[in-house]
Scaffold this motif. Sequence first.
Motif, mmCIF file in Angstrom:
data_model
loop_
_atom_site.group_PDB
_atom_site.id
_atom_site.type_symbol
_atom_site.label_atom_id
_atom_site.label_comp_id
_atom_site.label_asym_id
_atom_site.label_seq_id
_atom_site.Cartn_x
_atom_site.Cartn_y
_atom_site.Cartn_z
ATOM 1 N N ASP A 439 0.817 -1.209 0.000
ATOM 2 C CA ASP A 439 0.000 0.000 0.000
ATOM 3 C C ASP A 439 0.853 1.263 0.000
ATOM 4 O O ASP A 439 0.529 2.260 -0.654
ATOM 5 N N LEU A 440 1.944 1.218 0.734
ATOM 6 C CA LEU A 440 2.826 2.381 0.788
ATOM 7 C C LEU A 440 3.607 2.561 -0.514
ATOM 8 O O LEU A 440 3.833 3.695 -0.968
ATOM 9 N N LEU A 441 4.037 1.459 -1.124
ATOM 10 C CA LEU A 441 4.901 1.522 -2.310
ATOM 11 C C LEU A 441 4.139 1.838 -3.587
ATOM 12 O O LEU A 441 4.657 2.530 -4.477
ATOM 13 N N LEU A 442 2.924 1.307 -3.710
ATOM 14 C CA LEU A 442 2.190 1.434 -4.966
ATOM 15 C C LEU A 442 1.127 2.518 -4.836
ATOM 16 O O LEU A 442 0.084 2.297 -4.193
ATOM 17 N N PRO A 443 1.363 3.693 -5.420
ATOM 18 C CA PRO A 443 0.457 4.824 -5.178
ATOM 19 C C PRO A 443 -0.919 4.646 -5.782
ATOM 20 O O PRO A 443 -1.864 5.291 -5.353
ATOM 21 N N VAL A 465 9.585 7.041 3.495
ATOM 22 C CA VAL A 465 10.575 6.633 2.481
ATOM 23 C C VAL A 465 9.930 5.724 1.446
ATOM 24 O O VAL A 465 10.144 5.870 0.226
ATOM 25 N N LEU A 466 9.108 4.789 1.904
ATOM 26 C CA LEU A 466 8.464 3.869 0.964
ATOM 27 C C LEU A 466 7.480 4.606 0.054
ATOM 28 O O LEU A 466 7.387 4.317 -1.153
ATOM 29 N N ILE A 467 6.763 5.572 0.602
ATOM 30 C CA ILE A 467 5.819 6.328 -0.224
ATOM 31 C C ILE A 467 6.564 7.140 -1.286
ATOM 32 O O ILE A 467 6.197 7.136 -2.475
ATOM 33 N N ILE A 468 7.624 7.834 -0.860
ATOM 34 C CA ILE A 468 8.379 8.679 -1.805
ATOM 35 C C ILE A 468 9.036 7.835 -2.888
ATOM 36 O O ILE A 468 8.949 8.136 -4.084
#
Length: 488
Positions: A439-443, A465-468
């Motif tokens: 969920d955090l990695l794949l926008p 960091v994972l979101i960015i």
Amino acid sequence: MEINDLTPAERRVWDAFPRGEAIDFTEDHGELPEDHERPLPERTLRASVLRRLLLRVDRAEGHTAQVWVAGARITGHLYLGYSTIDFPVHLGACAFDEAPNFYGAQIRQLELPRSTMPALHAATARIDGVLRISGCRIPGSVRLGGARIAGAFFLDGAELGRTTDLDEPALQLNHSVVEGDVFGPGLVAHAQVRMVGMTVAGSVDLDDARLHDSDGDALDAENLAVGSDLRAMRLQTRGRLNLRGARIPGQLNLAYADLSHPAGIALRASNATIGELWLRSAHPIRGAVNFRGARLDLLHVAPEILPDKLRLDGLTYATLTPHEPAPKRLPMLQRDQDGYVPFAYEQLTAAYRRIGDADAARTIQLAKQRRHRATLPAYARLWGHVQDVTVGYGFRPMRAAGWLLSLLAIGSVAFALHHPSPLKPDESPDFNAVFYALDLLLPIIDFGQESAFSPTGRHQALSYVLIITGWILATTVAAGITRTVSRQ
């Protein structure tokens, strides 16, 4: 001069003419000595007598008249400018004290094999058969500018332009027309050979020729038009080989040639149109190479023979041989004196695609983007580095998968060891560390985990960091896909 004033040697040639007989003085007296200054009355012909003979019109019934003389010494100035000689002329192994002049003459056939003369003047001459100066020793200039030769032109083994103070080309063929072949294996020229605007209906053979003009063009063949091939295997040049604008529909064969002009351009073929160009040699080219705007069907060039200075902008070729790995071809693009030339990268890419080497084509395109990056402002270079590291500008898409899997593994382990707190304990789904990291990695994907849980402390920083990085990866992958689709 009366006919009765002829010497025995002259009388012998004079009487043989109407019957077309050959007179060979070497049969009786051997080859001419190197010292041409000594008297040789038994084989000396005055130029004035020879001129009268060449302008004779009488013939013996049933015979074809010709002047065929070998091994004679010819004294005086043989001037036949604007004359019409309607029979073959053969003056082989002769020694001319002065340069013969055939300027503007019309001759059935002219052969001067193995002769020596200070120079030869035959500009604008019309020769209905062949012109032969094979094996001649001519320390001055051979002037054939504007000449028209209906047959072939033979100059194999000739040595031209040895005079140290010669201030003109050793061989001038500018704007001449040869309706047969030019045959010059083993030609040696100590000054420029000029073929500017020359037209050859057949082929040109300069195998094993040695052309020296270290201060300029060893061979100046701008706008040369050849009907088939130009062979120059093992050619040695000291000076520029200038083929700018040449049209050679067959093969230009420079295999094993030794091209040297360290102070300037060693090979210039800009704007030339060539069927096949063969450049393979044990000698690297010493001097620059200019192929700007050239159009080739096939370019055979070994990467190791190319110099550090190249000009390739506008060069087009359908096939590039021998097949080499892309990293061996890239240096020739990086050494272009014009800097970053996108067209050169596209041509090399197309050549690899034609033979089905898609991986090499991608390597060239990646190198193109990296070279282009160096020309951009600092902020654009930074974004370029990000695209390069993450997905190789879209040419290495598996890098994105590697980054995603690595970050997914880090996030999954970290959140599995320390579960984030639920925002609404009574409504929250069961926590899943893997899907929370996804969920955090794949926008653009929502598994409902990110919105239900809130990390704290170091794990909150990890989530940022994972979101960015997820957004960066998604953007670079999209840019790479867009670039790939646009190329198709």
